[in-house]
Design a protein around this motif. Structure first.
Motif, PDB file in Angstrom:
ATOM      1  N   ARG A 705       0.835  -1.209   0.000  1.00  0.00           N
ATOM      2  CA  ARG A 705       0.000   0.000   0.000  1.00  0.00           C
ATOM      3  C   ARG A 705       0.868   1.258   0.000  1.00  0.00           C
ATOM      4  O   ARG A 705       0.571   2.237  -0.693  1.00  0.00           O
ATOM      5  CB  ARG A 705      -0.907  -0.005   1.234  1.00  0.00           C
ATOM      6  CG  ARG A 705      -1.922  -1.147   1.247  1.00  0.00           C
ATOM      7  CD  ARG A 705      -2.910  -0.963   2.390  1.00  0.00           C
ATOM      8  NE  ARG A 705      -3.693  -2.173   2.594  1.00  0.00           N
ATOM      9  CZ  ARG A 705      -3.453  -3.057   3.550  1.00  0.00           C
ATOM     10  NH1 ARG A 705      -2.444  -2.862   4.390  1.00  0.00           N
ATOM     11  NH2 ARG A 705      -4.230  -4.124   3.678  1.00  0.00           N
ATOM     12  N   GLU A 706       1.944   1.210   0.781  1.00  0.00           N
ATOM     13  CA  GLU A 706       2.851   2.369   0.840  1.00  0.00           C
ATOM     14  C   GLU A 706       3.480   2.630  -0.521  1.00  0.00           C
ATOM     15  O   GLU A 706       3.584   3.769  -0.976  1.00  0.00           O
ATOM     16  CB  GLU A 706       3.930   2.119   1.883  1.00  0.00           C
ATOM     17  CG  GLU A 706       4.906   3.290   2.052  1.00  0.00           C
ATOM     18  CD  GLU A 706       5.967   2.975   3.084  1.00  0.00           C
ATOM     19  OE1 GLU A 706       6.903   3.770   3.191  1.00  0.00           O
ATOM     20  OE2 GLU A 706       5.846   1.944   3.774  1.00  0.00           O
ATOM     21  N   GLU A 708       2.248   1.715  -3.426  1.00  0.00           N
ATOM     22  CA  GLU A 708       1.224   2.233  -4.335  1.00  0.00           C
ATOM     23  C   GLU A 708       1.001   3.728  -4.119  1.00  0.00           C
ATOM     24  O   GLU A 708       0.841   4.496  -5.076  1.00  0.00           O
ATOM     25  CB  GLU A 708      -0.085   1.473  -4.122  1.00  0.00           C
ATOM     26  CG  GLU A 708      -0.037   0.027  -4.603  1.00  0.00           C
ATOM     27  CD  GLU A 708      -1.313  -0.703  -4.270  1.00  0.00           C
ATOM     28  OE1 GLU A 708      -2.118  -0.140  -3.508  1.00  0.00           O
ATOM     29  OE2 GLU A 708      -1.493  -1.838  -4.783  1.00  0.00           O
ATOM     30  N   LYS A 709       1.050   4.126  -2.864  1.00  0.00           N
ATOM     31  CA  LYS A 709       0.893   5.557  -2.564  1.00  0.00           C
ATOM     32  C   LYS A 709       2.053   6.355  -3.135  1.00  0.00           C
ATOM     33  O   LYS A 709       1.879   7.426  -3.721  1.00  0.00           O
ATOM     34  CB  LYS A 709       0.795   5.749  -1.053  1.00  0.00           C
ATOM     35  CG  LYS A 709       0.552   7.189  -0.620  1.00  0.00           C
ATOM     36  CD  LYS A 709       0.390   7.258   0.892  1.00  0.00           C
ATOM     37  CE  LYS A 709       0.150   8.710   1.337  1.00  0.00           C
ATOM     38  NZ  LYS A 709       0.015   8.817   2.802  1.00  0.00           N
ATOM     39  N   ARG A 710       3.256   5.818  -2.960  1.00  0.00           N
ATOM     40  CA  ARG A 710       4.437   6.488  -3.521  1.00  0.00           C
ATOM     41  C   ARG A 710       4.350   6.551  -5.039  1.00  0.00           C
ATOM     42  O   ARG A 710       4.767   7.535  -5.655  1.00  0.00           O
ATOM     43  CB  ARG A 710       5.703   5.747  -3.108  1.00  0.00           C
ATOM     44  CG  ARG A 710       6.021   5.890  -1.619  1.00  0.00           C
ATOM     45  CD  ARG A 710       7.271   5.122  -1.284  1.00  0.00           C
ATOM     46  NE  ARG A 710       7.592   5.196   0.131  1.00  0.00           N
ATOM     47  CZ  ARG A 710       8.609   4.553   0.696  1.00  0.00           C
ATOM     48  NH1 ARG A 710       9.386   3.798  -0.053  1.00  0.00           N
ATOM     49  NH2 ARG A 710       8.843   4.673   1.980  1.00  0.00           N
ATOM     50  N   GLN A 711       3.828   5.468  -5.623  1.00  0.00           N
ATOM     51  CA  GLN A 711       3.697   5.486  -7.085  1.00  0.00           C
ATOM     52  C   GLN A 711       2.753   6.598  -7.536  1.00  0.00           C
ATOM     53  O   GLN A 711       3.029   7.285  -8.524  1.00  0.00           O
ATOM     54  CB  GLN A 711       3.181   4.130  -7.579  1.00  0.00           C
ATOM     55  CG  GLN A 711       4.210   3.010  -7.469  1.00  0.00           C
ATOM     56  CD  GLN A 711       3.637   1.685  -7.893  1.00  0.00           C
ATOM     57  OE1 GLN A 711       2.437   1.580  -8.081  1.00  0.00           O
ATOM     58  NE2 GLN A 711       4.516   0.722  -8.047  1.00  0.00           N
ATOM     59  N   ASP A 712       1.665   6.772  -6.787  1.00  0.00           N
ATOM     60  CA  ASP A 712       0.732   7.850  -7.143  1.00  0.00           C
ATOM     61  C   ASP A 712       1.415   9.217  -7.019  1.00  0.00           C
ATOM     62  O   ASP A 712       1.255  10.080  -7.887  1.00  0.00           O
ATOM     63  CB  ASP A 712      -0.494   7.803  -6.228  1.00  0.00           C
ATOM     64  CG  ASP A 712      -1.314   6.547  -6.457  1.00  0.00           C
ATOM     65  OD1 ASP A 712      -1.178   5.963  -7.559  1.00  0.00           O
ATOM     66  OD2 ASP A 712      -2.074   6.137  -5.554  1.00  0.00           O
ATOM     67  N   ASN A 713       2.190   9.359  -5.945  1.00  0.00           N
ATOM     68  CA  ASN A 713       2.908  10.637  -5.768  1.00  0.00           C
ATOM     69  C   ASN A 713       3.914  10.854  -6.886  1.00  0.00           C
ATOM     70  O   ASN A 713       4.056  11.965  -7.421  1.00  0.00           O
ATOM     71  CB  ASN A 713       3.609  10.676  -4.420  1.00  0.00           C
ATOM     72  CG  ASN A 713       2.614  10.693  -3.256  1.00  0.00           C
ATOM     73  OD1 ASN A 713       1.463  11.120  -3.428  1.00  0.00           O
ATOM     74  ND2 ASN A 713       3.039  10.217  -2.087  1.00  0.00           N
TER      75      ASN A 713
END
Length: 744
Positions: A705-706, A708-713
């Motif tokens: 999840r972390e 994926e969040k970094r990927q979005d950022n």
């Protein structure tokens, strides 16, 4: 078989083998159950016998596997002359030792002729002197009732003529016949099973205890066995070595005639030779030999004759009948009496064999019945006929007792092999020659003889099991001899010593079984090597496929990693020429003077699009005014400040990307380890970054999840950087346009 008569399996062949399996198995059971220990430990000997069975079985298989693994047979095959020489020496040494042991028994266990053996001796002496009809009226009647008595007596008579009349000479004749039988057994086993079978059969028959101990009896068994196995060897030579390519067809015909003559001579010693004749006919009649594929007229008529098994059998039978008739006539002239036919001569033996009270053995009641009828009628033929009729009356009066009697007689005939010791103990005691030392020796040999007998029975049983699975083998004729002996003695008189001639049959069967074990060991080792090589090749292929799979998996992981990060390396793109950044010369010069050691990375931040200045209108010949230098310098300063800000953003994003890369790489390694081991590795608590994780799986999910969040950022940052780059390109294009206008 080679190229001679090809023995094919049929229902009768399979039936005989299966019946023999049952018979031999019953001998094993009976033999073990009759083993007796001492009074203190009555069952110890049975346990010892079973242990010996196991050790013999394991020992032979171990030697066979060791020989196969070392390739001894293949190595020895390359030294055929040396092996032939060694084998010849071994055979001679065994025969010499066998001779010494038999002579030693004759010397150490002196035996005077008694019972039937005394009858043989006295008739032979009378025949030598020519006074049989004159002084042997009773013996003449005896020969008339049992014509085969004359056969062995005739042999003894000729020995006495050549070497003198003595019991010793008769016993030495037994030694000669016994050693000849040993050699024939060796040759038969070697022909059927190879060198190993021949060596085992030679050793077993040379040192068989009961056949050595019986040597001091003036018995017909030794000469009978000699001619019987000579006939078997000649028969195997004819069916195995005379093929369709032979150029000596006429010699084959003559040898078939000789075989019939030998069987007739053997039957003159003991009528049990008829079993061999029947076995040969059963063997030959269904068989035929394949002829070469050439015109039939080009093949010798003698070879064409030999190609048909039934013609061979007919030739053997015809020669047997002729010689048998001659021998019968000679016996009638010898005693001056008519002798009964074949069907009549078995009357007394059949009567004795069906006597349930005497277990099918000799008894006073039936003997008295025979001689009473001889005295009443005065005719040996009538006496035998009366015995035959009485035997049929016993057969039909109580048929229910037959099965019980047959089983009892079978056990008496085959249950042990103690006749050598038993007859010596009985006659030495009767003649006051049985000392304690001799008695102890005979009892000891009796036990050892039973062990040897049952061990060979065991390997004979194994041979029969192999024959059920393997192709048809010439040993079939020996099996027919065993079955014929067993079947005949179920009906006629039976004694333990009557299986004397069947002992070499069992020795050959057991020896062929040992050879089968050695052959199977070679096949097993070769197949094991092939299987091992196949597995090694398969492992190499699997390793190659696994290695290829791992490489492809690593590539797939890298691709997944790139797809997950969606990172854009601006520096590499600019270096490789994928992206081109152009600025004005003044901007580039100013930028180089102020930040000569800095590397500019353009960070994505899409500003609002700048409003382009309107181009000056062209008005006739009016001079174009020079641009405002101060205004240009201000614009450049603003652009430089934006560029510096973008550099900071790019550095920050690059640091975040690096951290994300390291975290993703660590996760990928953990996932690969979980895929390979199937276990989730728990990390120490001080290394777990998520406080709320409930085990290794929850930790991995939090990390995903972390990421994926970094990927979005990162994707959002990349979009900003992309817009900033486009804005910088437009500014650079405007500056170039203005510079051109200034130059103009």
């Amino acid at each position: 078989m080679k190229k001679g008569l090809k023995l094919e399996k049929n229902w009768f062949y399979s039936f005989c083998i299966a019946l023999s399996v049952v018979g031999i198995a019953y001998i094993l059971i009976t033999g073990v159950s009759e083993m007796q220990g001492n009074q203190e430990y009555p069952y110890a000997m049975k346990g010892m016998l079973i242990l010996i069975f196991f050790l013999a079985w394991v020992g032979v298989h171990f030697l066979a596997l060791l020989s196969a693994r070392l390739g001894i047979k293949e190595k020895l095959s390359k030294k055929s002359k040396l092996i032939f020489g060694l084998e010849t020496v071994y055979v001679l040494l065994i025969l010499i030792f066998a001779f010494i042991m038999r002579v030693a028994v004759i010397i150490e266990l002196p035996m005077k002729p008694a019972s039937d053996y005394k009858t043989y001796y006295e008739i032979a002496v009378m025949m030598k002197k020519g006074i049989l009809q004159e002084k042997g009226e009773g013996y003449c009647n005896y020969i008339a009732m049992f014509p085969h008595i004359a056969g062995y007596c005739y042999i003894l008579k000729n020995i006495f003529v050549l070497f003198g009349t003595s019991v010793w000479n008769g016993q030495m004749a037994n030694v000669f016949f016994s050693l000849g039988t040993v050699f024939f057994v060796y040759r038969i086993a070697r022909k059927l099973g190879g060198k190993i079978a021949g060596i085992v059969a030679l050793t077993g028959s040379a040192f068989w205890p009961s056949q050595i101990l019986y040597i001091n009896m003036l018995a017909a068994e030794y000469s009978f066995s000699f001619f019987l196995f000579l006939s078997v060897l000649l028969f195997l030579h004819l069916v195995m070595d005379y093929d369709s390519t032979t150029k000596n067809g006429i010699s084959g015909i003559l040898l078939h005639i000789l075989l019939g003559c030998l069987i007739a001579i053997t039957a003159a010693i003991r009528p049990m030779a008829l079993i061999l004749l029947i076995a040969i006919l059963l063997f030959l009649i269904p068989q035929k030999m394949s002829l070469p594929g050439i015109p039939i007229n080009s093949i010798s008529i003698w070879v064409r004759f030999l190609a048909k098994g039934w013609l061979r059998g007919l030739l053997i039978l015809a020669s047997y009948m002729v010689v048998s008739g001659i021998i019968t006539t000679d016996i009638e002239l010898l005693i001056n009496k008519s002798v009964p036919s074949f069907s009549q001569s078995f009357g007394y033996n059949l009567l004795v064999g069906l006597n349930n009270d005497a277990s099918g053995g000799w008894n006073e009641e039936d003997s008295k019945f025979l001689y009473d009828n001889l005295e009443r009628t005065g005719s040996p033929i009538e006496a035998q006929t009366a015995c035959r009729d009485e035997a049929f009356q016993r057969l039909v009066s109580n048929p229910n007792m037959l099965f019980n009697l047959f089983i009892k007689k079978y056990e008496l005939l085959w249950g042990n092999d103690n006749y050598g010791s038993d007859w010596n103990l009985a006659f030495l005691k009767e003649q006051n020659e049985l000392t304690q030392t001799r008695a102890d020796f005979l009892y000891k040999v009796k036990s050892e003889n039973q062990i040897v007998y049952l061990v060979f029975i065991l390997f004979s049983f194994l041979t029969l099991i192999y024959l059920l699975k393997k192709q048809a083998n010439g040993v079939y004729v020996l099996i027919l001899i065993y079955l014929g002996t067993a079947a005949m003695h179920l009906m006629v008189e039976s004694q333990n010593r009557y299986h004397f001639h069947a002992i070499p049959v069992l020795i050959i069967l057991g020896s062929v079984g040992v050879a089968f074990i050695f052959d199977n060991a070679i096949i097993f080792v070769e197949s094991s090597d092939v299987e091992r090589q196949r597995k090694e090749k398969q492992m190499i292929r699997q390793e190659a496929v696994l290695k290829k799979f791992e490489m492809e998996e690593h590539k797939a992981i890298e691709e997944r990693y790139k797809n997950m990060t969606n990172s854009f390396d601006m520096k590499s793109a600019i270096t490789n020429g994928n992206v081109t950044v152009t600025v004005s010369e003044i901007y580039a010069k100013s930028n180089n003077e102020e930040n000569s050691n800095d590397i500019v990375y353009v960070a994505p931040a899409m500003p609002a699009p700048a409003t382009p200045e309107p181009a000056p209108a062209a008005t006739g010949n009016k001079a174009i005014e020079p641009p405002d230098v101060e205004q240009n310098v201000g614009i450049i300063d603003q652009e430089e400040q934006k560029s510096n800000n973008l550099d900071k953003v790019a550095d920050k994003k690059e640091s975040e990307n690096k951290m994300a890369d390291e975290s993703l790489l660590s996760l990928i390694l953990e996932l690969e380890e979980i895929a390979e081991t199937g276990k989730i590795v728990k990390k120490p608590k001080d290394k777990i970054q998520h406080k709320n994780s409930d085990g290794g799986l929850e930790e991995i999910l939090d990390k995903i999840r972390e990421i994926e969040k970094r990927q979005d950022n990162m994707l959002e940052g990349f979009t900003i950087i992309k817009h900033d780059i486009e804005h910088v390109k437009r500014i650079a294009a405007d500056l170039d346009q203005r510079e051109k206008e200034d130059n103009v």
